[in-house]
Design an enzyme around this catalytic site. Structure first.
Site, PDB file in Angstrom:
ATOM      1  N   CYS A  86       8.214  -3.139  -3.835  1.00 39.90           N
ATOM      2  CA  CYS A  86       7.027  -4.680  -3.910  1.00 39.90           C
ATOM      3  C   CYS A  86       8.408  -6.218  -3.934  1.00 39.90           C
ATOM      4  O   CYS A  86       8.409  -5.749  -5.205  1.00 39.90           O
ATOM      5  CB  CYS A  86       5.870  -5.155  -3.999  1.00 39.90           C
ATOM      6  SG  CYS A  86       4.608  -6.553  -4.153  1.00 39.90           S
TER       7      CYS A  86
ATOM      8  N   ARG B 169      -4.448  -0.466  11.991  1.00 37.46           N
ATOM      9  CA  ARG B 169      -3.074  -1.597  12.150  1.00 37.46           C
ATOM     10  C   ARG B 169      -1.456  -1.648  12.251  1.00 37.46           C
ATOM     11  O   ARG B 169      -1.526  -0.792  10.789  1.00 37.46           O
ATOM     12  CB  ARG B 169      -4.061  -3.085  11.322  1.00 37.46           C
ATOM     13  CG  ARG B 169      -3.041  -4.540  11.314  1.00 37.46           C
ATOM     14  CD  ARG B 169      -2.841  -5.547  10.529  1.00 37.46           C
ATOM     15  NE  ARG B 169      -4.725  -5.982  10.702  1.00 37.46           N
ATOM     16  CZ  ARG B 169      -5.304  -6.195   9.910  1.00 37.46           C
ATOM     17  NH1 ARG B 169      -5.166  -5.923   8.547  1.00 37.46           N
ATOM     18  NH2 ARG B 169      -6.611  -6.643   9.834  1.00 37.46           N
TER      19      ARG B 169
ATOM     20  N   CYS C  48       4.451 -10.814  -9.673  1.00 35.76           N
ATOM     21  CA  CYS C  48       3.503 -10.224 -10.971  1.00 35.76           C
ATOM     22  C   CYS C  48       3.892  -9.034 -11.750  1.00 35.76           C
ATOM     23  O   CYS C  48       5.285  -8.581 -11.680  1.00 35.76           O
ATOM     24  CB  CYS C  48       2.970 -10.273  -9.097  1.00 35.76           C
ATOM     25  SG  CYS C  48       1.939  -7.984  -9.851  1.00 35.76           S
TER      26      CYS C  48
ATOM     27  N   CYS D 127       4.832  -1.902  -8.782  1.00 32.26           N
ATOM     28  CA  CYS D 127       5.508  -0.805  -7.340  1.00 32.26           C
ATOM     29  C   CYS D 127       6.425  -0.927  -6.599  1.00 32.26           C
ATOM     30  O   CYS D 127       6.852  -1.852  -6.760  1.00 32.26           O
ATOM     31  CB  CYS D 127       3.924  -1.461  -6.165  1.00 32.26           C
ATOM     32  SG  CYS D 127       2.581  -2.268  -6.773  1.00 32.26           S
TER      33      CYS D 127
ATOM     34  N   CYS E 231     -10.121 -12.592   5.496  1.00 36.94           N
ATOM     35  CA  CYS E 231      -9.920 -11.500   4.245  1.00 36.94           C
ATOM     36  C   CYS E 231      -9.111 -11.995   3.343  1.00 36.94           C
ATOM     37  O   CYS E 231      -8.511 -13.032   3.409  1.00 36.94           O
ATOM     38  CB  CYS E 231      -9.257 -10.350   5.505  1.00 36.94           C
ATOM     39  SG  CYS E 231      -8.004  -9.135   4.993  1.00 36.94           S
TER      40      CYS E 231
ATOM     41  N   CYS F 196      -5.980 -13.808   6.842  1.00 37.27           N
ATOM     42  CA  CYS F 196      -6.460 -13.229   5.284  1.00 37.27           C
ATOM     43  C   CYS F 196      -5.669 -13.978   4.463  1.00 37.27           C
ATOM     44  O   CYS F 196      -3.960 -14.191   5.225  1.00 37.27           O
ATOM     45  CB  CYS F 196      -5.480 -12.047   5.315  1.00 37.27           C
ATOM     46  SG  CYS F 196      -5.742 -10.434   6.906  1.00 37.27           S
TER      47      CYS F 196
ATOM     48  N   CYS G 196     -10.879  -3.143   4.187  1.00 39.22           N
ATOM     49  CA  CYS G 196      -9.925  -2.959   4.865  1.00 39.22           C
ATOM     50  C   CYS G 196      -9.011  -2.278   3.572  1.00 39.22           C
ATOM     51  O   CYS G 196      -8.307  -2.744   2.721  1.00 39.22           O
ATOM     52  CB  CYS G 196      -9.345  -4.395   5.249  1.00 39.22           C
ATOM     53  SG  CYS G 196      -6.798  -4.633   6.014  1.00 39.22           S
TER      54      CYS G 196
HETATM   55  N1  SAM Z   1      -1.788  -7.532  -4.640  1.00 40.52           N
HETATM   56  C1  SAM Z   1      -2.348  -6.985  -4.384  1.00 40.52           C
HETATM   57  C2  SAM Z   1      -2.340  -5.827  -4.672  1.00 40.52           C
HETATM   58  O1  SAM Z   1      -1.180  -5.641  -4.285  1.00 40.52           O
HETATM   59  O2  SAM Z   1      -3.540  -5.344  -4.204  1.00 40.52           O
HETATM   60  C3  SAM Z   1      -2.597  -8.050  -3.194  1.00 40.52           C
HETATM   61  C4  SAM Z   1      -0.808  -8.144  -2.207  1.00 40.52           C
HETATM   62  S1  SAM Z   1      -0.296  -6.467  -1.796  1.00 40.52           S
HETATM   63  C5  SAM Z   1       1.477  -7.526  -1.655  1.00 40.52           C
HETATM   64  C6  SAM Z   1      -0.786  -5.516  -0.199  1.00 40.52           C
HETATM   65  C7  SAM Z   1      -0.004  -4.407   0.155  1.00 40.52           C
HETATM   66  O3  SAM Z   1       0.700  -5.391   0.722  1.00 40.52           O
HETATM   67  C8  SAM Z   1       0.538  -3.543  -0.441  1.00 40.52           C
HETATM   68  O4  SAM Z   1      -0.945  -2.864  -1.145  1.00 40.52           O
HETATM   69  C9  SAM Z   1       1.527  -2.493  -0.440  1.00 40.52           C
HETATM   70  O5  SAM Z   1       0.591  -2.137   0.659  1.00 40.52           O
HETATM   71  C10 SAM Z   1       1.701  -3.603   1.177  1.00 40.52           C
HETATM   72  N2  SAM Z   1       2.959  -3.846   1.148  1.00 40.52           N
HETATM   73  C11 SAM Z   1       3.889  -5.211  -0.167  1.00 40.52           C
HETATM   74  N3  SAM Z   1       5.514  -4.883  -0.039  1.00 40.52           N
HETATM   75  C12 SAM Z   1       5.301  -3.825   1.197  1.00 40.52           C
HETATM   76  C13 SAM Z   1       6.408  -3.988   2.056  1.00 40.52           C
HETATM   77  N4  SAM Z   1       8.444  -3.766   1.300  1.00 40.52           N
HETATM   78  N5  SAM Z   1       6.368  -3.142   3.161  1.00 40.52           N
HETATM   79  C14 SAM Z   1       5.391  -2.218   3.475  1.00 40.52           C
HETATM   80  N6  SAM Z   1       4.168  -2.718   2.787  1.00 40.52           N
HETATM   81  C15 SAM Z   1       3.890  -3.224   1.174  1.00 40.52           C
HETATM   82 FE1  SF4 Z   2       1.834  -6.974  -7.411  1.00 39.26          FE
HETATM   83 FE2  SF4 Z   2       3.463  -6.101  -5.437  1.00 39.26          FE
HETATM   84 FE3  SF4 Z   2       1.528  -4.097  -6.412  1.00 39.26          FE
HETATM   85 FE4  SF4 Z   2       1.034  -6.548  -4.822  1.00 39.26          FE
HETATM   86  S1  SF4 Z   2       1.664  -4.741  -4.179  1.00 39.26           S
HETATM   87  S2  SF4 Z   2      -0.064  -5.474  -7.307  1.00 39.26           S
HETATM   88  S3  SF4 Z   2       2.093  -8.234  -5.507  1.00 39.26           S
HETATM   89  S4  SF4 Z   2       3.972  -5.675  -7.354  1.00 39.26           S
END
Ligand code: SAM
Ligand code: SF4
Ligand code: DTB
Length: 331
Positions: free
Chosen positions: A78, A278, A71, A75, A146, A115, A206
């Site tokens: 992530c 949740r 990606c 973030c 979802c 989901c 959500c």
């Molecule tokens: N890429 C899309 C986005 O960011 O909207 C969808 C997938 S993203 C992985 C969905 C959510 O997963 C993120 O917004 C975050 O809140 C949660 N998430 C991701 N990595 C995480 C982690 N290491 N611990 C807890 N929540 C996490």
């Molecule tokens: Fe990309 Fe992870 Fe951020 Fe979703 S949470 S936009 S998968 S970097």
């Protein structure tokens, strides 16, 4: 109900039966909830919970990563961000039949919602087409659908709705003032705009966040205030405990006291009485006693199945045992 210390927090709205959805919640008021003695906070959360839900029913969703890793976003939590060096292996968009067999297995094991998550900043139109097909076929199996695909451009939410999407997950993640410490490649307003398109398309929202990223209590309350003060609060509010993954900037953050996490769940329940709250990421390393307190605090939804997107979740059999011990039933 027993009178709580009214000088700490005014609970009279419960007696007067005023729908909390009409209230605006200041951050200060939510901090007052966090500061209540733990038993008083649990009592208040349980009271609100029992006024609005069957307290022993837990909605269960199964999550699948339909497109993994690589990606472009930054973030800080992530493991799927291309710029961080984690053990996640990139995988292209899954084939329809693979997704459908995972959905069938989820349904057989008792999930009511499926989901589908993709590691995209925003889906391109050519990527959205196959996802629309997945949504309509999963819906045809009798599961709620979802998706979480990143930011949506104009018209995309409508296409998702027409395909049969019931919920769109898009998290605010944290309070506005802490957000820039975690993500720089998209703004808070970008997220709010996507949530507006989802609402406008009449898809259930959500939306939640992550706790334990080094934010302050005020900032945890700030996230809850953002969610609770939406014109219509999200139907589903995922509260994730940060799952620390080696290689991500947030790896090594001080662990959060579990009681603070439970307090956050309670604050979500009290301020969003009609929403499903949740208990999301973080259960894998959470003692079952702490999970039980999260349910008492008003959590009434979980992810079910041994994997979240890229990290582990408790085994289905372990969750079944926990439900049996606590007298919970899935919905
Ligand atoms: N890429 C899309 C986005 O960011 O909207 C969808 C997938 S993203 C992985 C969905 C959510 O997963 C993120 O917004 C975050 O809140 C949660 N998430 C991701 N990595 C995480 C982690 N290491 N611990 C807890 N929540 C996490
Ligand atoms: Fe990309 Fe992870 Fe951020 Fe979703 S949470 S936009 S998968 S970097
Ligand atoms: C949400 O709030 N939590 C889920 C779901 N929405 C998509 C994701 C949790 C991801 C945890 C880290 C991982 O497994 O990659």
């Amino acid at each position: 109900m027993t009178e709580l210390n009214a000088s700490v927090v005014d609970t009279s709205f419960i007696k007067r039966n005023i729908p909390l959805v009409e209230k605006r919640w200041s951050v200060a008021k939510i901090v007052e909830l966090f500061e209540l003695p733990f038993s008083d906070l649990m009592h208040l959360a349980q009271t609100v919970h029992r006024d609005n839900f069957d307290p022993n029913a837990v909605q269960i969703s199964t999550l699948i990563s339909i497109k993994t890793g690589g990606c472009s976003e930054d973030c800080g939590y992530c493991p799927q961000a291309a710029r961080y060096h984690t053990d996640v292996e990139n995988e292209p968009l899954m084939q329809l039949d693979e997704v459908l067999s995972a959905a069938r297995a989820a349904k057989e094991s008792g999930a009511s919602r499926f989901c589908m998550g993709a590691a995209w900043r925003s889906p391109k139109q050519k990527d959205l087409e196959p996802v629309l097909k997945m949504i309509s076929e999963v819906k045809a199996m009798g599961l709620q659908t979802c998706a979480t695909l990143g930011m949506l451009k104009e018209g995309q939410a409508t296409q998702l709705k027409e395909a049969g999407l019931d919920y769109y997950n898009h998290n605010l993640d944290t309070a506005p003032e802490f957000y820039g410490d975690v993500i720089t490649t998209r703004t808070y307003q970008d997220r709010l705009d996507t949530l507006d398109s989802v609402r406008d398309a009449d898809i259930n929202v959500c939306c939640g966040g992550i706790i334990g990223m080094g934010e302050s209590r005020n900032q945890r309350a700030g996230l809850i205030a953002q969610l609770a003060n939406m014109d219509r609060p999200p139907e589903s509010v995922p509260i994730n405990l940060l799952t620390q993954v080696e290689g991500t900037p947030l790896h090594g953050t001080d662990d959060l006291d579990p009681f603070e996490f439970i307090r956050t769940i309670a604050a979500a329940r009290i301020t969003m009485p009609k929403s499903f709250v949740r208990l999301s990421a973080g259960r894998q390393n959470m003692h079952e006693g702490i999970q039980a307190l999260c349910f008492i605090a008003g959590a009434n939804s979980i992810f079910y199945g041994e994997k979240l997107l890229t990290t582990a979740n408790p085994e289905a059999a372990t969750d079944k045992q926990l439900f049996a011990k606590l007298g919970l039933h899935p919905i």
